[in-house]
Motif scaffolding. Structure first.
Motif, mmCIF file in Angstrom:
data_model
loop_
_atom_site.group_PDB
_atom_site.id
_atom_site.type_symbol
_atom_site.label_atom_id
_atom_site.label_comp_id
_atom_site.label_asym_id
_atom_site.label_seq_id
_atom_site.Cartn_x
_atom_site.Cartn_y
_atom_site.Cartn_z
ATOM 1 N N PHE A 272 2.348 -20.906 -2.867
ATOM 2 C CA PHE A 272 3.469 -20.080 -2.615
ATOM 3 C C PHE A 272 2.880 -18.934 -2.072
ATOM 4 N N ALA A 273 1.981 -18.532 -2.709
ATOM 5 C CA ALA A 273 1.514 -17.015 -2.582
ATOM 6 C C ALA A 273 0.879 -16.947 -1.218
ATOM 7 N N GLN A 274 0.290 -17.975 -0.482
ATOM 8 C CA GLN A 274 -0.042 -18.126 0.539
ATOM 9 C C GLN A 274 0.922 -17.946 1.456
ATOM 10 N N ILE A 275 2.113 -18.721 1.331
ATOM 11 C CA ILE A 275 3.219 -18.666 2.443
ATOM 12 C C ILE A 275 3.764 -17.241 2.496
ATOM 13 N N ALA A 276 3.987 -16.403 0.956
ATOM 14 C CA ALA A 276 4.479 -15.111 1.087
ATOM 15 C C ALA A 276 3.269 -14.249 1.880
ATOM 16 N N SER A 277 2.049 -14.252 1.691
ATOM 17 C CA SER A 277 0.987 -13.488 2.242
ATOM 18 C C SER A 277 1.304 -13.603 3.919
ATOM 19 N N GLU A 278 1.322 -15.140 4.259
ATOM 20 C CA GLU A 278 1.321 -15.150 5.678
ATOM 21 C C GLU A 278 2.534 -14.468 6.426
ATOM 22 N N ALA A 279 3.725 -14.909 5.792
ATOM 23 C CA ALA A 279 4.947 -13.839 6.243
ATOM 24 C C ALA A 279 4.729 -12.439 6.217
ATOM 25 N N ALA A 280 4.007 -11.946 5.180
ATOM 26 C CA ALA A 280 3.807 -10.555 5.157
ATOM 27 C C ALA A 280 2.946 -9.799 6.162
ATOM 28 N N LEU A 281 2.312 -10.884 6.965
ATOM 29 C CA LEU A 281 1.631 -10.120 8.111
ATOM 30 C C LEU A 281 2.503 -9.693 9.456
ATOM 31 N N ASN A 282 3.596 -10.294 9.241
ATOM 32 C CA ASN A 282 4.752 -9.643 10.394
ATOM 33 C C ASN A 282 5.633 -8.449 9.889
ATOM 34 N N THR A 283 5.251 -7.702 8.664
ATOM 35 C CA THR A 283 5.734 -6.498 8.361
ATOM 36 C C THR A 283 5.734 -5.413 9.390
ATOM 37 N N PRO A 284 6.691 -4.903 9.636
ATOM 38 C CA PRO A 284 6.523 -4.119 10.933
ATOM 39 C C PRO A 284 5.733 -2.578 10.547
ATOM 40 N N GLN A 285 5.306 -1.729 11.340
ATOM 41 C CA GLN A 285 4.562 -0.715 11.162
ATOM 42 C C GLN A 285 5.261 0.270 10.538
ATOM 43 N N SER A 286 6.851 0.383 10.674
ATOM 44 C CA SER A 286 7.580 1.256 10.115
ATOM 45 C C SER A 286 7.411 1.153 8.588
ATOM 46 N N TYR A 287 7.195 -0.104 8.070
ATOM 47 C CA TYR A 287 7.245 -0.251 6.524
ATOM 48 C C TYR A 287 5.797 0.643 6.196
#
Length: 396
Positions: A272-287
């Protein structure tokens, strides 16, 4: 009666967590405790990462590959390439936090009794990882008077012996917030290449730099393909400390294949943590822009207020979200415990991390603390005012 191992007896307590029992007593006495001791950001984790877990489509929560899922490692590699770090998925092993990556690195490059040179003060758990791995830390001291800048080459070279296997740095630094310049990184590259050593760089705070300064990764520098090892983590970058996902990165295939054996022994990182971390890579630069602006504002507020306290000396961080503070006390361990046990202002007190635990040199840092500026600015201001009142009463 059976006895514990000598290794276990030598394991150091965490300066970040060892005062927790005193904080719990303070809570039971209805005190509010401002936590300046631990690098747990109060920034929200990216919603995209939380949603990825909430809306997963798994029927079985199965093992992943020991090196981490291939789609995730491919996306990590793409992230690095965007940051001028030329690696591919085969150069990456996903780990259970940056902590496991450090353990894998030490196990891969060093045998019992081998030495690793580390500029101190350094992340306190390096002491624990070294003890667990049978590695000897050889410190080279950086000083608050120099804002914890890299010591001269001569200071490193006189410590190198046949037992020396690596130099380890944290950039930006925990606990100092020091950001190594490109010139300093190039200096370290010259040293490790000259003496055929590894350079291990803990780069988990890469995104958090201030005042227009830029982070330089060791793998950006030419000539590091066989000598460089990066330690990384999602914990601080995405405010996902509880995910416990990190990685070890190296272009040295022998290092990766050796570290993989350690990874196989513990089976796999959490799914599950890998799923979350993979998705986090799409976090926009604005964050990140918002987070960096927030941390810079907190840093500026904290440093200004601390420098107004008589007898206090403060390091000026250029990255991460920590600073080392030198206090007009003899023993910051006793002072930190006293804060929780004996002192409050209107039912409020503060918890700090005594800095001696961030050194391996005996007796160094006894009058210093580490402060993590991971609280909202209003809470930081209250916490520093409490600290100011506490120092006056403690000295009187």
């Amino acid at each position: 009666m059976p006895t514990v191992s000598s290794k276990g007896a030598r394991m150091p307590e965490s300066p970040i967590r060892k005062l927790v029992p005193y904080a719990e007593i303070a809570y039971k006495n209805n005190k509010t405790v401002f936590h300046l001791n631990i690098g747990q950001p109060d920034i929200k984790s990216p919603q995209i990462a939380m949603d990825a877990v909430a809306h997963h489509h798994l029927d079985i929560l199965a093992y992943t590959r020991s090196e981490g899922s291939e789609p995730y490692r491919t996306k990590i590699a793409a992230y690095y390439n965007r940051n001028n770090i030329p690696v591919n998925a085969q150069d990456i092993i996903v780990t259970t936090g940056g902590s496991e990556a450090l353990l894998f690195a030490m196990g891969t490059i060093a045998d019992q009794g081998d030495e690793i040179i580390i500029p101190e003060p350094f992340y306190a758990n390096y002491n624990g990882f070294a003890t667990a791995s049978g590695v000897k830390i050889v410190p080279v001291i950086s000083k608050i008077e120099d804002n914890f800048a890299l010591p001269p080459i001569s200071e490193f070279e006189k410590l190198i012996t046949p037992k020396t296997k690596a130099i380890l740095i944290c950039n930006p630094g925990n606990p100092t917030g020091y950001l190594y310049s490109r010139e300093e990184i190039e200096t370290l590259v010259k040293i490790v290449n000259k003496h055929d050593l590894f350079l291990v760089a803990d780069e988990v705070y890469r995104e958090f730099t201030y005042d227009g300064e830029k982070h330089t990764s060791i793998l950006e520098i030419e000539g590091m393909s066989q000598n460089g090892i990066i330690i990384d983590s999602v914990s601080k970058r995405y405010s996902m400390c509880g995910a416990r996902i990190g990685c070890l990165v190296s272009q040295n295939n022998k290092v990766i294949q050796t570290a993989l054996k350690f990874a196989q022994a513990r089976l796999s990182p959490p799914t599950f943590a890998q799923i979350a971390s993979e998705a986090a890579l799409n976090t926009p630069q604005s964050y990140f822009d918002e987070v960096i602006s927030e941390y810079k504002d907190r840093r500026d507020t904290l440093i200004k207020l601390l420098e107004e306290i008589p007898g206090v000396k403060v390091g000026h961080p250029k990255g991460a979200f920590y600073c080392i503070v030198e206090l007009p006390v003899k023993d910051s361990d006793l002072f930190a415990q006293w804060l929780l046990e004996k002192f409050d202002v209107d039912g409020q007190t503060v918890m700090v991390a005594p800095a001696a635990g961030f050194y391996s040199s005996e007796g160094v840092g006894k009058n210093q603390i580490r402060i993590a500026y991971v609280l909202q600015k209003e809470s930081l201001i209250k916490a520093v005012n409490i600290l100011k009142a506490a120092l006056k009463e403690y000295r009187d």
